[in-house]
Design a protein around this motif. Structure first.
Motif, PDB file in Angstrom:
ATOM      1  N   SER A  76      84.662   9.846 139.972  1.00 47.21           N
ATOM      2  CA  SER A  76      84.157   8.436 139.287  1.00 47.21           C
ATOM      3  C   SER A  76      85.171   7.025 139.570  1.00 47.21           C
ATOM      4  N   ASP A  77      83.935   6.520 140.227  1.00 48.80           N
ATOM      5  CA  ASP A  77      84.639   5.005 140.963  1.00 48.80           C
ATOM      6  C   ASP A  77      85.756   4.275 140.227  1.00 48.80           C
ATOM      7  N   PRO A  78      87.145   4.065 139.593  1.00 49.43           N
ATOM      8  CA  PRO A  78      87.353   2.867 139.705  1.00 49.43           C
ATOM      9  C   PRO A  78      87.340   1.701 138.821  1.00 49.43           C
ATOM     10  N   THR A  79      87.231   0.830 139.858  1.00 49.22           N
ATOM     11  CA  THR A  79      87.051   0.330 140.908  1.00 49.22           C
ATOM     12  C   THR A  79      85.382  -0.997 140.851  1.00 49.22           C
ATOM     13  N   THR A  80      84.614  -0.293 139.929  1.00 50.82           N
ATOM     14  CA  THR A  80      84.031  -0.990 139.833  1.00 50.82           C
ATOM     15  C   THR A  80      82.827  -0.739 138.069  1.00 50.82           C
ATOM     16  N   GLN A  81      82.390  -1.573 137.230  1.00 49.85           N
ATOM     17  CA  GLN A  81      81.617  -1.613 136.254  1.00 49.85           C
ATOM     18  C   GLN A  81      81.161  -0.360 135.591  1.00 49.85           C
ATOM     19  N   GLY A  82      80.693   0.321 134.864  1.00 52.97           N
ATOM     20  CA  GLY A  82      80.025   1.874 134.398  1.00 52.97           C
ATOM     21  C   GLY A  82      80.270   2.364 135.435  1.00 52.97           C
ATOM     22  N   ILE A  83      79.552   3.832 135.667  1.00 57.37           N
ATOM     23  CA  ILE A  83      79.182   4.611 136.811  1.00 57.37           C
ATOM     24  C   ILE A  83      79.082   4.388 137.974  1.00 57.37           C
ATOM     25  N   ASN A 133      75.672   4.780 146.296  1.00 58.36           N
ATOM     26  CA  ASN A 133      76.205   5.364 147.982  1.00 58.36           C
ATOM     27  C   ASN A 133      76.280   6.777 148.439  1.00 58.36           C
ATOM     28  N   TRP A 134      75.644   7.058 148.448  1.00 59.85           N
ATOM     29  CA  TRP A 134      75.899   8.797 148.942  1.00 59.85           C
ATOM     30  C   TRP A 134      76.224   8.805 149.882  1.00 59.85           C
ATOM     31  N   LYS A 135      75.721   8.546 151.179  1.00 60.06           N
ATOM     32  CA  LYS A 135      76.944   8.605 152.608  1.00 60.06           C
ATOM     33  C   LYS A 135      77.333   8.418 152.404  1.00 60.06           C
ATOM     34  N   LEU A 136      77.959   6.855 151.490  1.00 63.78           N
ATOM     35  CA  LEU A 136      79.845   6.647 151.979  1.00 63.78           C
ATOM     36  C   LEU A 136      80.336   7.617 151.139  1.00 63.78           C
ATOM     37  N   ARG A 137      80.379   7.920 150.479  1.00 63.95           N
ATOM     38  CA  ARG A 137      80.794   9.425 149.198  1.00 63.95           C
ATOM     39  C   ARG A 137      80.643  10.286 150.388  1.00 63.95           C
ATOM     40  N   PHE A 138      79.627  10.879 150.712  1.00 68.89           N
ATOM     41  CA  PHE A 138      79.918  11.841 151.378  1.00 68.89           C
ATOM     42  C   PHE A 138      81.012  11.859 152.975  1.00 68.89           C
ATOM     43  N   LYS A 139      81.198  10.427 153.241  1.00 63.76           N
ATOM     44  CA  LYS A 139      82.296  10.436 154.448  1.00 63.76           C
ATOM     45  C   LYS A 139      83.367  10.245 153.392  1.00 63.76           C
ATOM     46  N   ALA A 195      79.344  -2.356 147.841  1.00 67.15           N
ATOM     47  CA  ALA A 195      78.894  -0.835 147.850  1.00 67.15           C
ATOM     48  C   ALA A 195      78.281  -0.353 148.373  1.00 67.15           C
ATOM     49  N   MET A 196      76.742  -0.883 147.936  1.00 73.40           N
ATOM     50  CA  MET A 196      75.546  -0.112 148.720  1.00 73.40           C
ATOM     51  C   MET A 196      75.138  -0.408 149.759  1.00 73.40           C
ATOM     52  N   THR A 197      75.895  -1.495 151.097  1.00 77.60           N
ATOM     53  CA  THR A 197      76.095  -1.884 151.896  1.00 77.60           C
ATOM     54  C   THR A 197      77.173  -1.818 152.841  1.00 77.60           C
ATOM     55  N   TYR A 198      77.741  -0.959 152.161  1.00 80.82           N
ATOM     56  CA  TYR A 198      78.845  -0.047 153.595  1.00 80.82           C
ATOM     57  C   TYR A 198      78.071   1.013 154.422  1.00 80.82           C
ATOM     58  N   THR A 199      78.498   1.061 155.330  1.00 83.03           N
ATOM     59  CA  THR A 199      77.661   2.134 156.196  1.00 83.03           C
ATOM     60  C   THR A 199      79.215   2.883 156.624  1.00 83.03           C
TER      61      THR A 199
END
Length: 75
Positions: A55-62, A4-10, A68-72
């Motif tokens: 990297s987000d340690p709260t999710t499995q994989g990378i 979720n790039w929009k969320l990560r850039f916030k 999280a993909m639904t968060y704004t």
């Protein structure tokens, strides 16, 4: 890998990691930076990586989780 790039850039920590990585890349490509800037950027990037910002340690994989993909906004 879905992110979720929009969320990560916030996220300010993610933006700091990206900025530090860009400066590090410029340094490695041969752009001359003052020594103190290079040292501060290298140390800052190392600390961010150690804290798990890159990297987000709260999710499995990378990738991000389906939830999280639904968060704004960051939760």
């Amino acid at each position: 890998m879905k992110l979720n790039w929009k969320l990560r850039f916030k996220n300010k920590a993610t933006l700091a990691a990206i900025a530090a990585t860009v400066i590090l890349l410029a340094q490695q490509l041969g752009f001359k930076l003052p020594d103190n800037v290079s040292d501060v950027v290298n140390t800052g990037l190392t600390l961010l990586v150690l804290l798990g910002v890159v990297s987000d340690p709260t999710t499995q994989g990378i990738g991000d989780s389906e939830r999280a993909m639904t968060y704004t906004e960051p939760k």
